[in-house]
Design an enzyme around this catalytic site. Sequence first.
Site, PDB file in Angstrom:
ATOM      1  N   SER A  30      78.097 -14.423  40.409  1.00 42.73           N
ATOM      2  CA  SER A  30      79.400 -13.989  39.912  1.00 42.73           C
ATOM      3  C   SER A  30      79.915 -14.961  38.846  1.00 42.73           C
ATOM      4  O   SER A  30      79.215 -15.227  37.874  1.00 42.73           O
ATOM      5  CB  SER A  30      80.370 -13.841  41.098  1.00 42.73           C
ATOM      6  OG  SER A  30      81.441 -13.002  40.753  1.00 42.73           O
ATOM      7  N   ASP A  41      77.901  -7.288  42.089  1.00 40.13           N
ATOM      8  CA  ASP A  41      78.131  -8.719  42.299  1.00 40.13           C
ATOM      9  C   ASP A  41      77.195  -9.314  43.354  1.00 40.13           C
ATOM     10  O   ASP A  41      77.062  -8.792  44.466  1.00 40.13           O
ATOM     11  CB  ASP A  41      79.585  -8.905  42.737  1.00 40.13           C
ATOM     12  CG  ASP A  41      80.069 -10.331  42.625  1.00 40.13           C
ATOM     13  OD1 ASP A  41      79.426 -11.234  43.187  1.00 40.13           O
ATOM     14  OD2 ASP A  41      81.108 -10.545  41.963  1.00 40.13           O
TER      15      ASP A  41
END
Length: 285
Positions: A67, A181
């Site tokens: 991320s 993610d």
Amino acid sequence: MGIKRFILCLAVLFIVCSCQSAPVVKKAEPKVALVLGGGSAKGFAHVGVLRALEKEKIPIHMIVGTSVGSLIGGIYASNPDSFQLEWTAFKINRGDILDYSVVSSKMGPVQGAKLEAFVEQNAKVKLVEATKIPFYPVATDLNTGETVTLEKGSLAKAIHASSAIPGIFVPVAFGNRTLVDGGVTSNIACEVARSKGADIIIAVNLQKDIRDGDITSVIDVIAQSIAIMMHVNSKTKLSYADIILEPDTKGISMFDFSQKKILMEEGIKATERAMPRIKALVGKQ
């Protein structure tokens, strides 16, 4: 007696010569991995961590990022210069990476094109495999639930995929996979660093403090829910780490871009506190 003494002298001479001619084997430098976890705007603390490690000349042989850890880690891996990274980080605003669609997509309101454009403008290389420090961005396969390490291809798209928070970002098509993610399955991917041959793992956990008193929208609800999930799944992953850095994020919201300086300073402080242990591990004491 003369013959015995002569043989003994030859034996001693042989041993001395052997010792003098034996090559000196230099001890191999341990391979150090820096693993940067997710946390959206809290990721500015990663900049401070890198600044402190660079100041003390701690070698980094690979960076694994999830991320926002992939965003900060990827830009740094492409050009290992913490001053330039800090300058770049200070330029980032919420609008630079969150391009909300006027007509929201059924898969998520944020398209991710701005995030890719930001990486394209600020990273010194275009491909994951071309970074100066080996870099491993981590994403999650939305169809299979697998943790995916992206080792080749567009750096901007790989970082986008690693950062595509479900429900907020549209999932990313990367090769034959649909990715979101990496924090969904491996927010602090220490196991990836170990699988790539790391001897020493320095992990940065931004999710120790997940308090958020400013939840006012559905986006905030999703972001905080993801933060809670990351906090829980990070516990197992951190067992692989040799050093765990946990900057004080002070309950800062995941999308609060107004606290950059404070977060960078907290990253520096957390690293400085651990520096004696880091130096002992990498053999710099």
